[in-house]
Each structure stands twice: as structure tokens, then as C-alpha cells.
Design an enzyme around this catalytic site. Structure first.
Site, PDB file in Angstrom:
ATOM      1  N   ASP A   5     -24.154   9.011  55.324  1.00  0.00           N
ATOM      2  CA  ASP A   5     -24.662   8.634  56.645  1.00  0.00           C
ATOM      3  C   ASP A   5     -23.537   8.340  57.637  1.00  0.00           C
ATOM      4  OD1 ASP A   5     -26.871   8.350  58.339  1.00  0.00           O
ATOM      5  OD2 ASP A   5     -26.887   6.174  58.113  1.00  0.00           O
ATOM      6  N   ASP A  51     -36.096   2.175  58.265  1.00  0.00           N
ATOM      7  CA  ASP A  51     -35.045   3.110  58.663  1.00  0.00           C
ATOM      8  C   ASP A  51     -33.718   2.398  58.927  1.00  0.00           C
ATOM      9  OD1 ASP A  51     -36.696   5.402  58.645  1.00  0.00           O
ATOM     10  OD2 ASP A  51     -37.467   4.894  60.624  1.00  0.00           O
ATOM     11  N   ASP A  78     -29.704  14.475  55.939  1.00  0.00           N
ATOM     12  CA  ASP A  78     -28.798  14.246  57.079  1.00  0.00           C
ATOM     13  C   ASP A  78     -27.387  14.794  56.891  1.00  0.00           C
ATOM     14  OD1 ASP A  78     -30.896  12.870  58.188  1.00  0.00           O
ATOM     15  OD2 ASP A  78     -29.964  10.904  58.075  1.00  0.00           O
TER      16      ASP A  78
END
Length: 327
Positions: free
Chosen positions: A120, A300, A160
Site C-alpha cells: 500500500d 478501509d 492495489d
């Protein structure tokens, strides 16, 4: 997941959603030997290992929090393999339990592999393993999935990671890591989908190039879209078709776990969200099917009053299920 651009108008795709059965049969017939790909009607395991199951057992009886957690615990949802929750050494036990539950439910195992180094890019879900540990961990996952071949595993690989790579400045590293991970995970009975962001993120040509570079290593059936996001299913179907058109026959999975109210462009705990279509509700010649990939009720990140990313958030579970529980 980083901020997405504002969702475009919903595209009418009733015909695509309705195709389902015949298109899925064609996809299976074309697959020949090896893994049976997901399709219209696919059911994945609803595992007792989920945070929803744990939350239901801890919530006060008769409360909306308990009702929401019980509802979500019964919904077929992908299980996230992270090194924080399932560290090296624990993988075989966890996948073994998922496989046993899947057999009992006449379902398939679906897992998300989420443990890359520098995960991330230092955002809400930062973490992951170092290079050597990640290689060992993915080999361990691959071996456990091969032991579970009879429940036709489905793998979503590193949400991602590709779409973030240009922003993080680590494209070459990510492509190599994902190719190596796919090699470690691949088998004749496992369908692997590398994450491709979503319809409001990178331009199609850019993400197509990134996916194709990973897929060149082999072992990948296709790409996943909308993981942990809220874009309308119609938008993601259109995106999947456009992207697949540049990828020579690759197929797609779409996450519909929390997109029932569509998106206003906010990706981090947006107010007003709803659970979406149940898994296996759609399918055509490109989109193998939809699944619940991000578990509803898990935060999230620390935005809109949420707890850290991945933590159970009772208020969000209640909000997401307000209409299905009322019905």
C-alpha cells in the site's frame, strides 16, 4: 486504496448481467484441461474464520450490530491471507480449514493474497513481508492451495499493487514480484487474477500494459477490478471489457461486496454505502463472474470515524446491511 476519480454515469448493462449461464458454459468449455474458471452461479465459502463470525459471537444479543454481523457471516466472501493474520507457518492450517468448510458447503475457496513488501505504498494498509519472506510465504500458500485442488481455488493477487506502482515509483519491482508470486501460486486447479484497480483509476492503456507484463510470466487467468471499492457494477463491466480487449482474451472478476449504492468517488469508508449483488450473479464472455472480495464490515482506514484498515467496524456493518436486513 488511494483516492479514485469521480465515478462516471452508470452504463446500462442489463443484457450483460443477464447472459450468465450460457456465457459461463462457453468459458468452461474453452478452458479445456486445468482449472475450472469461476462463472455465473459460482459459490465461494462463507468461512467461520471471518471477522464477521467473530463479531456476531461477541455482539450483544438482539442488537443491530449482532444482526448485521450474523448476516455478513453467512455471505460467501473471499478470505484475505495477510502475513499479519496468517503468518508463515500458519498457512497450511488456515487453507486446510477453508477447504474443509468449502467441501461441506459445496463451495469453492477464494483467497486474497496481500503481503507484498512495502504494501500500500505506506498508506492505510501499509505492511507486508520482506522479499525473502514473501517468496517463502507465497510458496507456502501455493503448496496449500495445491492440497485443496478439489475445491478449485480462486486467487486474487495483491490488490492495489499494480495500479499504485506508477505513483510509488516501483513498477519494475512490482512486476517482478507479482510474476514471481504467480509462479509460486500457480497450479492446474487454481484460477489466479492479478488486481487491476478499477474503472476510475489508471487509464486503460496504462493498466493494460502493467497487467500484460505480469501475465507474460504465465499462470494468470485474468484480472480483478473494484476490489475494496464502490464503483457501480455496470461501470466495472464496461471497464473489464475495454481492458480485456487489450489483453488478448484475459478474463475478469468484479468485486461487488460494497457497491450497492454506487460511488461518489470516495474510496475510504464513504457514508451511505450498501452491500452489492451476491457473488455469482453475473457472467459473460469476459467477466467470469462477480464475488464479494473485500469483506463488508471491515474498515478501509482511519477516515470518516473508522478504525485502522482491516479492523471490524460494527457501525459500518450496520450501515452496509440496512436494506437487506430490513427486507
Amino acid at each position: 486504496m488511494p483516492t479514485s476519480r469521480r465515478t462516471l454515469a452508470i452504463v446500462a448493462t442489463v443484457g450483460l448481467v443477464a447472459l450468465g449461464g450460457a456465457a459461463a458454459i462457453t468459458a468452461v468449455a474453452l478452458a479445456g484441461q486445468g482449472a475450472t474458471p469461476p462463472g455465473h452461479g459460482t459459490v465461494i465459502v462463507a468461512s467461520e474464520l471471518s471477522q464477521a463470525t467473530d463479531a456476531a459471537s461477541r455482539a450483544a444479543a438482539g442488537t443491530p450490530e449482532q444482526a448485521a454481523a450474523e448476516y455478513l457471516s453467512a455471505q460467501p466472501t473471499a478470505f484475505w491471507l495477510t502475513p499479519e493474520a496468517v503468518p508463515p507457518g500458519d498457512v497450511a492450517k488456515t487453507i486446510g480449514q477453508l477447504a474443509a468448510e468449502a467441501r461441506a458447503q459445496s463451495a469453492r475457496v477464494a483467497v486474497v493474497v496481500y503481503g507484498l513488501p512495502g504494501r500500500d505504498c505506506g498508506g492505510h494498509s501499509a505492511g507486508g513481508l520482506d522479499e525473502d519472506a514473501y517468496a517463502d510465504w507465497t510458496r507456502e500458500i501455493g503448496a496449500a492451495l495445491r492440497e485443496a485442488a478439489d475445491v478449485s481455488p480462486i486467487v486474487v493477487l495483491e490488490p492495489d499493487s499494480l495500479a499504485l506502482a506508477p505513483e510509488c515509483g516501483n513498477v519494475e519491482e512490482r512486476v517482478r514480484q507479482l510474476r514471481d508470486a504467480a509462479e509460486a501460486l500457480r497450479s492446474d486447479d487454481t484460477s489466479i487474477y492479478v488486481d487491476a484497480g478499477h474503472s476510475q483509476w489508471l487509464p486503460v492503456a496504462e493498466i493494460a500494459d502493467l497487467v500484460s507484463r505480469v501475465a507474460a510470466g504465465g499462470g494468470i487467468r485474468g484480472f480483478a477490478t473494484n476490489v475494496s471499492n464502490y464503483n457501480a457494477t455496470a461501470d466495472e463491466i464496461a471497464f473489464a471489457h475495454e481492458l480485456a480487449g487489450r489483453l488478448d482474451g484475459m478474463h475478469a472478476l468484479i468485486d461487488t461486496s460494497r457497491n450497492g449504492a454506487g460511488s461518489d468517488g470516495e474510496w475510504c469508508n464513504p457514508p451511505g454505502a450498501l452491500v452489492g449483488e451476491p457473488g455469482g450473479a453475473i457472467g459473460d464472455d469476459v467477466v467470469d463472474t462477480n464475488l464479494w472480495i473485500k469483506p463488508p464490515g471491515e474498515s478501509d482506514g482511519e477516515c470518516h470515524g473508522g478504525p485502522p484498515a482491516g479492523a471490524w467496524w460494527p457501525a459500518a456493518a450496520v450501515e452496509l446491511t440496512r436494506e437487506v436486513r430490513a427486507g
